[in-house]
Design an enzyme around this catalytic site. Structure first.
Site, short mmCIF file in Angstrom:
data_model
loop_
_atom_site.label_atom_id
_atom_site.label_comp_id
_atom_site.label_asym_id
_atom_site.label_seq_id
_atom_site.Cartn_x
_atom_site.Cartn_y
_atom_site.Cartn_z
N LYS A 87 0.92 -1.04 -0.10
CA LYS A 87 -0.10 0.09 0.06
C LYS A 87 0.93 1.30 0.16
CE LYS A 87 -4.04 1.47 2.43
NZ LYS A 87 -4.95 1.22 3.71
C1 E4P Z 1 -8.24 1.64 3.90
O1 E4P Z 1 -7.44 1.34 3.18
C2 E4P Z 1 -8.19 2.99 4.64
O2 E4P Z 1 -6.93 3.10 5.11
C3 E4P Z 1 -9.43 3.22 5.27
O3 E4P Z 1 -10.54 2.80 4.99
C4 E4P Z 1 -9.38 4.60 5.94
O4 E4P Z 1 -10.59 4.79 6.60
P1 E4P Z 1 -11.10 6.02 7.78
O5 E4P Z 1 -11.44 7.20 6.96
O6 E4P Z 1 -12.30 5.33 8.51
O7 E4P Z 1 -10.09 5.85 8.94
#
Ligand code: E4P
Length: 219
Positions: A87
């Site tokens: 990622k």
């Molecule tokens: C996933 O890959 C993201 O990091 C995550 O969905 C972020 O979510 P949030 O906005 O609830 O922190």
């Protein structure tokens, strides 16, 4: 549509996996910190533990922000397990790194996508997934779902194989709307996924069926 769970909590990952609908897991440094996972060795061991639970698609986020360091960290993460998806944040060096990873056959998830232009750039670089953050856009009175729709149109216009991974999902309706718009994947907390199960008419209907069955059986 693929379902990923958005957590680093092993119990919740197991619970979603046991439901039989789980295709993967996304984590980020905040989710790791929430579980108290700190230090390089613990983080690596945690990724390994997640890989032991699910069949595929475990997003592991790099902390580095420069090309050389992202490549070094990403290659080390990818070497942990073939299930790992590296990622990478949507920054200039991140885009360069995605292009590099793509040329090496390493799967990537470009995270922190908040505009269609960012998604286009990540797709051109060869990202496996782009993660538009719906909930965080909604939080600032911007239309998160409209972004999913725009990215779908652009990717379809040019036949990009990059998959739209709708992230920052807040509830079951986000999931349903993403499905209507053709998102390839959603990643959501367990509560949002479990929310899809619920309908008051299902509960009352089942209660009636069971009561009628018991009455007919003379119980
Ligand atoms: C996933 O890959 C993201 O990091 C995550 O969905 C972020 O979510 P949030 O906005 O609830 O922190």
């Amino acid at each position: 549509m693929k379902f990923f769970i958005d957590t680093a909590n092993l119990d919740q990952i197991r619970e979603a996996h046991d439901l039989g609908i789980l295709d993967g897991v996304t984590t980020n440094p905040s989710l790791m910190a929430k579980e108290g996972i700190t230090g390089q060795e613990n983080v690596i061991n945690h990724y390994k533990a997640i890989c032991d639970i699910v069949e595929d698609n475990v997003s592991a986020e790099v902390i580095a922000t420069t090309f050389d360091e992202i490549v070094k960290e990403g290659e080390a993460l990818a070497a942990l397990n073939p299930k790992i998806v590296v990622k990478v944040p949507m920054i200039k060096d991140g885009v360069k790194a995605i292009k590099y990873f793509s040329s090496k056959g390493i799967k990537t998830n470009c995270t922190l996508i908040f505009s269609a232009g960012q998604a286009l750039l990540a797709a051109k670089a060869g990202a496996t997934y782009v993660s538009p953050f719906l909930g965080r856009l909604d939080d600032i009175s911007s239309d998160g779902l409209a972004l999913i729709e725009d990215i779908r149109t652009i990717f379809d216009n040019y036949g990009y194989e990059t998959q739209i991974l709708a992230a920052s999902i807040r509830g079951p309706l986000h999931i349903v709307n993403c499905a209507k718009l053709g998102a390839d994947v959603i990643t959501a907390p367990l509560a949002a996924i479990a929310g899809l199960l619920k309908h008051p008419l299902t509960d009352s209907g089942l209660a009636t069926f069971l009561a009628d069955h018991a009455k007919a059986a003379g119980k």
